[in-house]
Write an enzyme that holds these catalytic residues in place. Structure first.
Site, mmCIF file in Angstrom:
data_model
loop_
_atom_site.group_PDB
_atom_site.id
_atom_site.type_symbol
_atom_site.label_atom_id
_atom_site.label_comp_id
_atom_site.label_asym_id
_atom_site.label_seq_id
_atom_site.Cartn_x
_atom_site.Cartn_y
_atom_site.Cartn_z
ATOM 1 N N LYS A 120 0.743 -1.323 -0.046
ATOM 2 C CA LYS A 120 -0.011 0.047 -0.076
ATOM 3 C C LYS A 120 0.873 1.304 0.061
ATOM 4 C CE LYS A 120 -4.508 -1.555 1.545
ATOM 5 N NZ LYS A 120 -5.592 -1.109 2.612
ATOM 6 N N LYS A 202 -6.537 -12.256 -8.110
ATOM 7 C CA LYS A 202 -7.775 -12.116 -7.402
ATOM 8 C C LYS A 202 -8.596 -10.997 -7.690
ATOM 9 C CE LYS A 202 -8.906 -11.000 -2.763
ATOM 10 N NZ LYS A 202 -8.408 -11.021 -1.308
ATOM 11 N N LYS A 205 -11.828 -4.966 -6.304
ATOM 12 C CA LYS A 205 -12.401 -3.664 -6.326
ATOM 13 C C LYS A 205 -11.791 -2.467 -6.839
ATOM 14 C CE LYS A 205 -12.934 -3.224 -1.377
ATOM 15 N NZ LYS A 205 -13.905 -3.330 -0.521
#
Ligand code: TRP
Length: 338
Positions: A120, A202, A205
């Site tokens: 992140k 995977k 969103k």
């Protein structure tokens, strides 16, 4: 939550999801559907982890509507506040308080090794804030406040759960038995839903390509369009096998919604092309999501009902959380106000 006698005490499950926008078919089959099923067997405490969400900058109006939307959607999926607690994390202040305390029992080195932090901070390099770094101690607080026995988590949160156990054991080592060290809960079934555009990844969103995921609230025509565009292979045979990631994924989705086995699906589409198969998968998903979407539309327009549910759950959660927090403060040596 129900009353029970002490000899048949149900195990406590805690889990949370961030209200950070779209909830996908991957979230639904990977987590939410399991949560719904766990409610009968366990004492479940579920939260919307809104405090975690602000580690990435949020636009206020959008953030607020995302919280309502996620809350209403989880109710629509079958989270039942008569059986479980389902509250909004920021409504129970003990989460922030315990997180601070646990920060002081978590090492800089440990947090530096978290792969999610590394990922992140690379992705949001303009905002590598301290909250992003200490995110796992807030998550540990969430879990430890409820003395959870088990935490259903996906692979991406395993490392955080492992850290939670380490923090709990370290704290217990200093002060005696204060926290229950939680175990991961591995669901019996549940397909890993992959991206429709890159089935080696995977379904997420946060993918820039909206065709790669199905949102639980996508309109039927959007769902059909996305399945029609799904990546497959050149064999043109509906069969589960190596090198057929796209078809394997579509078969997994079809199996999740219909309950059919891979063999049954292969037999059903024997001699048929991918075009027919994709339409069948799309239609099955549309039908599966239809009642959820209908319930969602009722809940999202009934803010008074949503409030009743999250307030009641927060009151319940607060009592348990406060008990743990009080014990922690006392053990450390703080002076109680009352
Ligand atoms: N970090 C989790 C996620 O993004 C959400 C979460 C917050 C959570 N607190 C938790 C999950 C406690 C399990 C237990 O998916």
């Amino acid at each position: 939550m129900e009353q029970q006698t002490s000899q048949e005490r149900k195990k406590v499950i805690f889990s949370a999801i961030q209200p950070s926008g779209t909830i996908t078919l991957g979230n639904y089959f990977g987590a939410l559907k399991n949560w719904v099923q766990l409610q009968d067997e366990f004492n479940c405490v579920f939260a919307l982890a809104d405090l975690h969400t602000i580690t990435v900058r949020q636009e206020p109006a959008k953030f607020r509507s995302n919280i309502y939307e996620a809350y209403a959607l989880l109710l629509a999926c079958g989270i039942d506040v008569e059986k479980s607690a389902f509250f909004i994390q920021s409504h129970v202040s003990a989460h922030s308080q315990l997180a601070w305390v646990l920060n002081c029992y978590t090492q800089f080195g440990e947090l530096s090794r978290m792969t999610q932090f590394k990922d992140k901070s690379a992705k949001h390099s303009d905002n590598v804030n301290a909250g992003l770094f200490t995110y796992p101690s807030l998550m540990a607080a969430d879990i430890l406040l409820y003395q959870a026995d088990m935490v259903p988590v996906g692979a991406d949160q395993k490392q955080h759960l492992e850290l939670t156990r380490n923090i709990a054991e370290r704290f217990n080592g200093i002060y005696g038995n204060v926290f229950k060290a939680p175990e991961p809960y591995i669901p019996k079934v549940g397909a890993r839903i992959m991206s429709l555009q890159d089935p080696t990844k995977k379904m997420s969103k946060s993918d820039e390509n909206a065709n790669s995921y199905i949102a639980v609230l996508d309109k039927p025509e959007v769902i059909m369009k996305k399945f029609k565009r799904a990546i497959t292979d050149s064999e043109a045979k509906v069969r589960f096998g190596e090198g057929k990631d796209g078809i394997n994924n579509l078969m997994g989705i079809y199996s999740s919604v219909t309950g059919k086995t891979m063999q049954e699906i292969e037999a059903e589409f024997d001699g048929k092309g991918y075009g027919d198969f994709k339409i069948a998968v799309g239609e099955a998903v549309v039908e599966h999501l239809r009642p959820i979407q209908e319930r969602f539309n009722i809940y999202i327009n009934d803010k008074a009902y949503l409030k009743e549910c999250y307030q009641k759950s927060a009151e319940f959660a607060e009592r348990i959380a406060q008990r743990t927090l009080d014990k922690v403060m006392k053990k450390i040596g703080f002076v109680a106000r009352s």
